[in-house]
Design an enzyme around this catalytic site. Structure first.
Site, PDB file in Angstrom:
ATOM      1  N   LYS A  12      21.317  11.753  -7.426  1.00 30.07           N
ATOM      2  CA  LYS A  12      21.551  11.449  -5.971  1.00 30.07           C
ATOM      3  C   LYS A  12      22.507  10.192  -5.929  1.00 30.07           C
ATOM      4  CE  LYS A  12      16.726  12.444  -4.900  1.00 30.07           C
ATOM      5  NZ  LYS A  12      15.478  11.825  -4.254  1.00 30.07           N
ATOM      6  N   TYR A  52      15.705  19.950   2.385  1.00 28.26           N
ATOM      7  CA  TYR A  52      14.327  19.236   2.629  1.00 28.26           C
ATOM      8  C   TYR A  52      13.537  19.537   3.794  1.00 28.26           C
ATOM      9  CZ  TYR A  52      15.861  15.693  -1.041  1.00 28.26           C
ATOM     10  OH  TYR A  52      16.169  15.173  -2.347  1.00 28.26           O
ATOM     11  N   ASN A 115      16.038   6.953  -5.442  1.00 25.22           N
ATOM     12  CA  ASN A 115      15.598   7.041  -6.816  1.00 25.22           C
ATOM     13  C   ASN A 115      16.179   7.841  -7.759  1.00 25.22           C
ATOM     14  OD1 ASN A 115      14.929   9.630  -5.665  1.00 25.22           O
ATOM     15  ND2 ASN A 115      12.661   9.284  -5.659  1.00 25.22           N
ATOM     16  N   HIS A 118      16.677  14.190  -7.900  1.00 27.95           N
ATOM     17  CA  HIS A 118      15.517  15.077  -7.726  1.00 27.95           C
ATOM     18  C   HIS A 118      15.167  16.115  -8.719  1.00 27.95           C
ATOM     19  CE1 HIS A 118      13.902  18.618  -5.224  1.00 27.95           C
ATOM     20  NE2 HIS A 118      14.602  19.196  -5.976  1.00 27.95           N
ATOM     21  N   GLU A 129      15.452  26.670  -4.813  1.00 29.59           N
ATOM     22  CA  GLU A 129      16.417  25.705  -4.800  1.00 29.59           C
ATOM     23  C   GLU A 129      17.763  26.131  -5.713  1.00 29.59           C
ATOM     24  OE1 GLU A 129      13.131  21.909  -4.298  1.00 29.59           O
ATOM     25  OE2 GLU A 129      14.345  22.042  -6.044  1.00 29.59           O
TER      26      GLU A 129
END
Ligand code: RTP
Ligand code: MG
Length: 141
Positions: A12, A52, A115, A118, A129
């Site tokens: 990320k 998302y 964080n 993913h 995905e």
């Protein structure tokens, strides 16, 4: 013997900004996952919202889309035995305050949103995905 699987991983923007791609990839490789596809991209707002979409009604959706489009991400396909579950062990809990020692999120995540990584949460979502970002010829197992 456990089945060889593939899962979708994203490094990320908080992690690419701090130049952590190599240290995160080392965690995957040291713990038995192979990076069989990888590219650095900048998500558009439309792409982040589509990726998302399952979280569209959640209170954190707007913040998540803003965060995921705030800088480059590295999208990757990881392959290995039980790759979906294995990757989620390597990542650690969503909230770094609750993540186990040695996990990516414990070592690198800034907070519950920023964080660092993913990972797909099921084999079905992994297939969806992976197809979102990669064509078959880009994945070399
Ligand atoms: P991921 O999908 O990124 O692998 O993470 P996850 O399964 O552990 O977490 P999930 O519940 O699917 O949430 C997706 C991402 O949304 C952000 N988030 N923010 N502010 C908040 O309370 C909150 N909760 C979740 C995180 O970036 C999380 O990874
Ligand atoms: Mg998730």
């Amino acid at each position: 013997m456990a089945a060889v699987e593939r899962t979708l991983s994203i490094i990320k923007p908080d992690a690419t900004r701090r130049n952590l791609t190599g240290r995160i990839n080392a965690k995957f490789e040291e713990q038995g996952l192979r990076i069989v596809a990888q590219k650095r991209i900048r998500l558009t707002r439309e792409q982040a919202e589509a990726f998302y979409a399952v979280h569209r009604e959640r209170p954190f959706f707007g913040g998540l889309v803003a965060f995921m489009t705030s800088g480059p991400v590295v999208v990757q396909v990881l392959e290995g035995e039980d790759a979906v579950a294995r990757n989620r062990e390597i990542m650690g809990a969503t909230d770094p305050a609750k993540a186990a020692p040695g996990t990516i999120r414990k070592e690198f995540a800034e907070n519950i949103e920023a964080n660092s990584v993913h990972g797909s949460d099921s084999a079905e979502n992994a297939a969806r995905e992976i197809a979102f970002f990669f064509s078959e010829i880009e994945i070399v197992g």
